[in-house]
Design a protein around this motif. Structure first.
Motif, PDB file in Angstrom:
ATOM      1  N   GLN A  68      12.006   3.241   5.673  1.00  0.00           N
ATOM      2  CA  GLN A  68      11.437   2.359   6.675  1.00  0.00           C
ATOM      3  C   GLN A  68      12.018   0.948   6.556  1.00  0.00           C
ATOM      4  N   THR A  69      11.878   0.179   7.622  1.00  0.00           N
ATOM      5  CA  THR A  69      12.418  -1.178   7.629  1.00  0.00           C
ATOM      6  C   THR A  69      11.567  -2.092   6.755  1.00  0.00           C
ATOM      7  N   LEU A  70      12.152  -3.227   6.403  1.00  0.00           N
ATOM      8  CA  LEU A  70      11.451  -4.183   5.539  1.00  0.00           C
ATOM      9  C   LEU A  70      10.148  -4.652   6.171  1.00  0.00           C
ATOM     10  N   ASP A  71      10.114  -4.772   7.490  1.00  0.00           N
ATOM     11  CA  ASP A  71       8.892  -5.214   8.161  1.00  0.00           C
ATOM     12  C   ASP A  71       7.713  -4.285   7.890  1.00  0.00           C
ATOM     13  N   HIS A  72       7.985  -2.996   7.741  1.00  0.00           N
ATOM     14  CA  HIS A  72       6.895  -2.060   7.450  1.00  0.00           C
ATOM     15  C   HIS A  72       6.250  -2.365   6.093  1.00  0.00           C
ATOM     16  N   LEU A  73       7.020  -2.928   5.184  1.00  0.00           N
ATOM     17  CA  LEU A  73       6.474  -3.314   3.885  1.00  0.00           C
ATOM     18  C   LEU A  73       5.807  -4.688   3.963  1.00  0.00           C
ATOM     19  N   THR A  74       6.535  -5.681   4.469  1.00  0.00           N
ATOM     20  CA  THR A  74       6.023  -7.059   4.432  1.00  0.00           C
ATOM     21  C   THR A  74       4.794  -7.253   5.301  1.00  0.00           C
ATOM     22  N   ASN A  75       4.628  -6.448   6.327  1.00  0.00           N
ATOM     23  CA  ASN A  75       3.468  -6.579   7.214  1.00  0.00           C
ATOM     24  C   ASN A  75       2.229  -5.873   6.696  1.00  0.00           C
ATOM     25  N   ASN A  76       2.330  -5.273   5.502  1.00  0.00           N
ATOM     26  CA  ASN A  76       1.206  -4.501   4.968  1.00  0.00           C
ATOM     27  C   ASN A  76       0.820  -4.924   3.558  1.00  0.00           C
ATOM     28  N   ASN A  77       0.956  -6.208   3.278  1.00  0.00           N
ATOM     29  CA  ASN A  77       0.406  -6.825   2.072  1.00  0.00           C
ATOM     30  C   ASN A  77       0.922  -6.207   0.773  1.00  0.00           C
ATOM     31  N   PRO A  78       2.251  -6.166   0.578  1.00  0.00           N
ATOM     32  CA  PRO A  78       2.760  -5.674  -0.711  1.00  0.00           C
ATOM     33  C   PRO A  78       2.449  -6.666  -1.822  1.00  0.00           C
ATOM     34  N   GLY A  79       2.318  -6.149  -3.036  1.00  0.00           N
ATOM     35  CA  GLY A  79       2.156  -7.035  -4.191  1.00  0.00           C
ATOM     36  C   GLY A  79       3.487  -7.526  -4.709  1.00  0.00           C
ATOM     37  N   ALA A  80       4.527  -6.713  -4.519  1.00  0.00           N
ATOM     38  CA  ALA A  80       5.883  -7.073  -4.936  1.00  0.00           C
ATOM     39  C   ALA A  80       6.850  -6.237  -4.121  1.00  0.00           C
ATOM     40  N   LEU A  81       8.074  -6.747  -4.010  1.00  0.00           N
ATOM     41  CA  LEU A  81       9.159  -6.030  -3.343  1.00  0.00           C
ATOM     42  C   LEU A  81      10.323  -5.934  -4.302  1.00  0.00           C
TER      43      LEU A  81
END
Length: 276
Positions: free
Chosen positions: A251-264
């Motif tokens: 998935q694209t980075l937006d799918h991660l950043t828009n869902n409150n990750p603790g770390a990337l």
């Protein structure tokens, strides 16, 4: 291995009496990852050292971690080529139009039934859908590892996490039979537990991750969940675990950043800093 299903080639043996519990002796060790911080806090919530790793993004602090739970497709394994082949073989078998790799990539992540419903022509009756679903499972159990590969650095990272005393598990929206086969084939010496769709509701429902933490005997707040998708970040937050976004996945980075990750993180080895 599922009853009545042909085994994968070169599958590593595991004790038949423990279908979802795996041997724990790592065979390799990974080197330590370098630096990791973002802002003024490190992974344990204390003062940050001066060395920084520009690839790591720590977005919030967390409890000391005792377990790492992983999504499967797009996180542990690059399984897309086999998913595409088996899906299109299923469609061809029943006389339906096939799809491109890009189209099938957009369909995965929410379990097999969701994939099949999107791949099949619209307005089929339930019997046709169930027949395609059953055929897909049978075929995947037979050939589902022919093109699948473990992501670079993942096996060494898992072995090193294990050597540091971390508990490891898989929680996937893939159907549970497929999760068990692939976990045994690729990670039999490393994973303590594996769980897929069927025994528990699919992610982002927190019941599956809560059950994994209970099985591992680790408080949920000391569990990290590592995944490449929006539902992976959601399930971790819903359960109270620490969500780590894997930027190498489907998935694209937006799918991660828009869902409150603790770390990337950009590479599996970066997980080692969470286990110091």
């Amino acid at each position: 291995m599922l009853a009545g299903r042909p085994p994968f080639s070169n599958e590593r043996p595991v004790p038949p009496s423990t279908p979802t519990s795996f041997r724990k002796t790592p065979t390799t060790r990974a080197s330590n990852a370098t630096g990791i911080l973002r802002g003024s806090q490190n992974l344990r919530g204390t003062a940050a050292p001066t060395r920084k790793d520009p690839t790591m993004e720590l977005l919030r602090t967390h409890e000391p971690l005792e377990a790492f739970v992983f999504d499967m497709d797009g996180t542990l394994l690059d399984s897309l080529p086999d998913l595409v082949d088996v899906t299109n073989e299923t469609l061809t078998h029943f006389g339906y139009p096939t799809h491109t790799t890009e189209e099938i990539l957009a369909m995965i992540g929410n379990g097999l039934r969701s994939l099949i419903l999107q791949a099949l022509p619209q307005n089929l009756n339930d019997n046709a859908t169930e027949a395609a679903l059953a055929w897909w499972k049978t075929r995947y159990d037979e050939v589902g590892n022919q093109k699948t590969t473990v992501y670079d650095g993942m096996l060494d990272t898992l072995a090193e996490l294990k050597a540091r005393g971390m508990k490891l598990a898989v929680l996937s929206n893939k159907y549970d039979g497929g999760v068990q086969i692939l976990t045994k084939h690729y990670f039999a010496d490393l994973m303590d537990f594996a769980l897929g769709d069927g025994p528990v509701p699919r992610k982002p429902d927190p019941k599956g991750l809560t059950l994994v933490a209970k099985t591992l005997d680790v408080p949920i707040e000391r569990v990290a969940y590592v995944g490449d998708s929006d539902v992976d970040m959601q399930v971790a937050n819903n359960a109270g675990a620490f969500p780590i976004g894997a930027k190498w996945g489907y998935q694209t980075l937006d799918h991660l950043t828009n869902n409150n990750p603790g770390a990337l993180i950009d590479a599996p080895a970066e997980l080692l800093k969470f286990a110091e």
